[in-house]
Design an enzyme around this catalytic site. Structure first.
Site, PDB file in Angstrom:
ATOM      1  N   SER A  76       0.804  -1.223   0.000  1.00 35.16           N
ATOM      2  CA  SER A  76       0.000   0.000   0.000  1.00 35.16           C
ATOM      3  C   SER A  76       0.837   1.274   0.000  1.00 35.16           C
ATOM      4  O   SER A  76       0.320   2.350  -0.283  1.00 35.16           O
ATOM      5  CB  SER A  76      -0.945   0.012   1.206  1.00 35.16           C
ATOM      6  OG  SER A  76      -0.224   0.112   2.416  1.00 35.16           O
TER       7      SER A  76
ATOM      8  N   LYS B 240      -0.021   4.245   6.659  1.00 32.29           N
ATOM      9  CA  LYS B 240      -0.661   5.108   5.662  1.00 32.29           C
ATOM     10  C   LYS B 240      -0.238   6.554   5.903  1.00 32.29           C
ATOM     11  O   LYS B 240       0.299   6.901   6.953  1.00 32.29           O
ATOM     12  CB  LYS B 240      -2.196   5.023   5.765  1.00 32.29           C
ATOM     13  CG  LYS B 240      -2.797   3.636   5.509  1.00 32.29           C
ATOM     14  CD  LYS B 240      -2.713   3.225   4.071  1.00 32.29           C
ATOM     15  CE  LYS B 240      -3.452   1.905   3.828  1.00 32.29           C
ATOM     16  NZ  LYS B 240      -2.759   0.752   4.444  1.00 32.29           N
TER      17      LYS B 240
END
Length: 208
Positions: free
Chosen positions: A131, A168
């Site tokens: 990610s 993230k």
């Protein structure tokens, strides 16, 4: 920290030390060259001579395999290296309601330059998934994280989501929080609130 040695001399010295510790006697010149990819035995000889001159090795020229580590000098240098590093916990699983550095969460430790601790409490987390690949964080990387429970917009954070840690970019909006992946094929995570475990401040990668 071996300031008077070249990188090749350090490599040879450490190899000799490991070999003696394991086998009880020193390696032959050719074994040193073969193990360290040094094609010329004269290069090995020259570096060993310099290690003798600098006080790290002692050798009896009348005997074969007569290399001896001068322990006091070697250990002094090794202790200096150890003073410059600190063992940082590697966190495995992350559980909701449990402190990130609880003993149940810590799998191992990893030595880092002591300067990292000047930034607060730090830990290491192994990355799983892709990610964050567009920020250069790859699957299997070890990220260095400063423990904190707040973040600024754009920070790369470790957040607790559904009893597992996720890495993230953090963005706070007026009515929600966005955890944005750095992978154009993935969608952001939108939540009302989130528990921040820390901010990513570095990365370690093993090259095979």
């Amino acid at each position: 920290m071996y300031d008077d040695l070249t990188s090749k001399q350090i490599e040879i010295l450490k190899f000799i030390k490991r070999y003696i510790d394991y086998k009880g006697y020193p390696p032959a010149i050719r074994e040193i060259g073969d193990s360290l990819n040094i094609n010329s035995t004269s290069t090995v000889h020259n570096n060993i001579l310099k290690l003798e001159m600098k006080g790290y090795l002692r050798r009896d020229p009348l005997k074969n395999r007569a290399l001896e580590i001068i322990d006091s000098v070697y250990e002094e240098q090794e202790n200096e290296i150890k003073k410059e590093t600190i063992d940082v916990p590697i966190v495995g699983k992350v559980q909701a309601g449990m402190p990130i550095l609880a003993i149940e969460n810590v799998e191992d430790t990893f030595p880092l330059p002591i300067e990292y601790t000047s930034q607060g409490i730090v830990f290491i987390l192994k990355v799983q998934g892709e990610s964050m690949i567009e920020d250069g964080i790859l699957n299997g990387d070890k990220i260095i994280v400063r423990k904190q429970n707040t973040a600024n917009n754009g920070d790369i954070v470790v957040a607790l989501m559904d009893e597992s840690a996720t890495v993230k970019r953090f963005y706070r909006h007026s009515d929600h929080i966005e955890l944005r992946p750095s992978n154009s094929t993935m969608y952001p995570i939108i939540v009302k609130d989130v528990e921040i475990l820390g901010k990513v401040i570095g990365l370690y990668r093993t090259i095979y």
